[in-house]
Design a protein around this motif. Sequence first.
Motif, short mmCIF file in Angstrom:
data_model
loop_
_atom_site.label_atom_id
_atom_site.label_comp_id
_atom_site.label_asym_id
_atom_site.label_seq_id
_atom_site.Cartn_x
_atom_site.Cartn_y
_atom_site.Cartn_z
N ILE A 1 0.62 -1.02 0.21
CA ILE A 1 0.30 -0.12 -0.32
C ILE A 1 0.97 1.36 -0.37
O ILE A 1 2.22 1.47 0.86
CB ILE A 1 -0.74 0.14 1.22
CG1 ILE A 1 -2.06 -1.06 1.20
CG2 ILE A 1 -1.38 1.41 1.26
CD1 ILE A 1 -2.87 -2.18 2.92
N PRO A 2 0.71 2.04 -1.18
CA PRO A 2 1.77 3.44 -0.89
C PRO A 2 0.93 4.53 0.24
O PRO A 2 -0.04 4.04 0.46
CB PRO A 2 1.01 4.02 -2.03
CG PRO A 2 0.08 3.07 -2.69
CD PRO A 2 -0.25 2.18 -2.12
N ARG A 3 2.75 5.36 0.52
CA ARG A 3 1.73 5.95 1.80
C ARG A 3 0.63 6.93 2.24
O ARG A 3 -0.17 6.99 2.65
CB ARG A 3 2.88 6.84 2.19
CG ARG A 3 4.45 6.63 1.88
CD ARG A 3 5.58 7.41 2.65
NE ARG A 3 6.33 7.23 3.19
CZ ARG A 3 7.51 6.91 2.56
NH1 ARG A 3 8.08 7.69 1.35
NH2 ARG A 3 9.06 6.74 3.25
N GLY A 4 0.25 7.08 0.68
CA GLY A 4 -0.51 7.39 0.86
C GLY A 4 -2.16 6.83 0.75
O GLY A 4 -3.68 7.04 0.33
N GLY A 5 -2.24 5.75 0.48
CA GLY A 5 -3.46 4.66 0.07
C GLY A 5 -3.56 4.80 -0.97
O GLY A 5 -2.47 5.75 -2.07
N PHE A 6 -4.24 4.23 -1.83
CA PHE A 6 -5.02 4.17 -3.22
C PHE A 6 -5.97 4.62 -2.92
O PHE A 6 -7.12 5.37 -2.31
CB PHE A 6 -5.21 2.70 -3.26
CG PHE A 6 -4.24 1.84 -3.75
CD1 PHE A 6 -3.39 1.59 -4.34
CD2 PHE A 6 -3.61 0.59 -2.46
CE1 PHE A 6 -2.07 0.88 -4.41
CE2 PHE A 6 -2.71 -0.26 -2.90
CZ PHE A 6 -2.23 -0.09 -4.07
N ASN A 7 -6.40 5.80 -4.05
CA ASN A 7 -7.67 7.04 -4.23
C ASN A 7 -7.70 7.00 -5.69
O ASN A 7 -8.01 7.69 -6.73
CB ASN A 7 -7.58 7.94 -4.13
CG ASN A 7 -8.80 8.72 -4.29
OD1 ASN A 7 -9.77 8.92 -3.93
ND2 ASN A 7 -8.33 9.90 -3.11
N PHE A 8 -8.08 5.37 -6.51
CA PHE A 8 -8.46 5.70 -8.04
C PHE A 8 -9.16 5.89 -8.35
O PHE A 8 -10.54 5.14 -7.76
CB PHE A 8 -7.76 3.89 -8.83
CG PHE A 8 -6.82 4.43 -8.99
CD1 PHE A 8 -5.76 4.34 -9.81
CD2 PHE A 8 -5.83 3.62 -7.83
CE1 PHE A 8 -4.64 4.74 -9.88
CE2 PHE A 8 -4.23 3.50 -7.91
CZ PHE A 8 -3.66 4.22 -8.78
N LEU A 9 -9.85 6.39 -9.44
CA LEU A 9 -11.21 6.13 -9.86
C LEU A 9 -11.66 4.80 -10.90
O LEU A 9 -10.63 4.92 -11.28
CB LEU A 9 -11.19 7.87 -10.60
CG LEU A 9 -12.97 7.94 -11.54
CD1 LEU A 9 -13.99 8.11 -9.90
CD2 LEU A 9 -12.94 9.57 -12.19
N THR A 10 -12.53 4.81 -10.49
CA THR A 10 -12.21 2.58 -11.06
C THR A 10 -13.29 2.49 -12.37
O THR A 10 -14.99 3.47 -12.28
CB THR A 10 -12.52 1.96 -10.28
OG1 THR A 10 -13.59 1.92 -9.38
CG2 THR A 10 -11.10 1.36 -9.40
N HIS A 11 -13.67 1.93 -12.93
CA HIS A 11 -15.11 1.35 -13.97
C HIS A 11 -14.73 0.05 -14.03
O HIS A 11 -13.25 -0.64 -15.06
CB HIS A 11 -14.42 2.42 -15.20
CG HIS A 11 -15.81 2.18 -16.89
ND1 HIS A 11 -16.42 2.47 -16.20
CD2 HIS A 11 -15.41 1.21 -17.65
CE1 HIS A 11 -17.77 1.92 -17.39
NE2 HIS A 11 -17.21 1.16 -17.98
N TYR A 12 -15.76 -0.63 -13.74
CA TYR A 12 -15.51 -2.25 -14.08
C TYR A 12 -16.26 -2.35 -15.27
O TYR A 12 -17.72 -2.05 -15.16
CB TYR A 12 -16.42 -2.13 -12.29
CG TYR A 12 -16.19 -4.29 -12.39
CD1 TYR A 12 -15.33 -4.62 -12.32
CD2 TYR A 12 -17.99 -4.92 -13.25
CE1 TYR A 12 -15.19 -5.99 -12.11
CE2 TYR A 12 -17.92 -6.39 -12.79
CZ TYR A 12 -16.71 -6.79 -12.21
OH TYR A 12 -16.45 -8.23 -12.49
#
Length: 167
Positions: free
Chosen positions: A81-92
């Motif tokens: 996990i990167p320092r800032g965490g993950f915060n992606f906009l995702t499309h499934y």
Amino acid sequence: MLDIKYINSAFSPAQEILNPQSFVGRKEQIKNGMLCLNNPGSFMSIYGLRGVGKPSIAHQIELIAQGDLTLPRILSLKNFIPRGGFNFLTHYTKVDSFTTNVQDIIKRILFGDNNSSSLFSLTNLGERQLDSIKKVFGSEGGGKFLGIQLGAKSSEEKTTSPIYQMT
């Protein structure tokens, strides 16, 4: 007390595991997905035989990409996990028997269907395209300071239309 319906549905190929608490195994695949998320410009593809859990893995990686760290903690993958965490906009997008070639897959990603949203739904306009922007300017005059008061107002009028027409 265990619910037999819950147990029977746990390994059903037709039902994706959406809850990270119910997801079991596949630590290596989740780790690889997290490595992919950590690599700028990477592209992820999940493939395999029917019934092995591809949609479940995809949903779990999607949750992780959106910032849910439940599964990485359960699987002891906190190091990825990167320092800032993950915060992606995702499309499934789910592929089925109606997607028989690359063009069908791209069409499904862009325009969606009954089960998958359109990629355009992630934009500010949703599934609409911007046709024109009309700038409207106005001015006011009057006398206050040294006999002159000037002011200006402007606004925008946007016209949109659907991106695609269903035929």
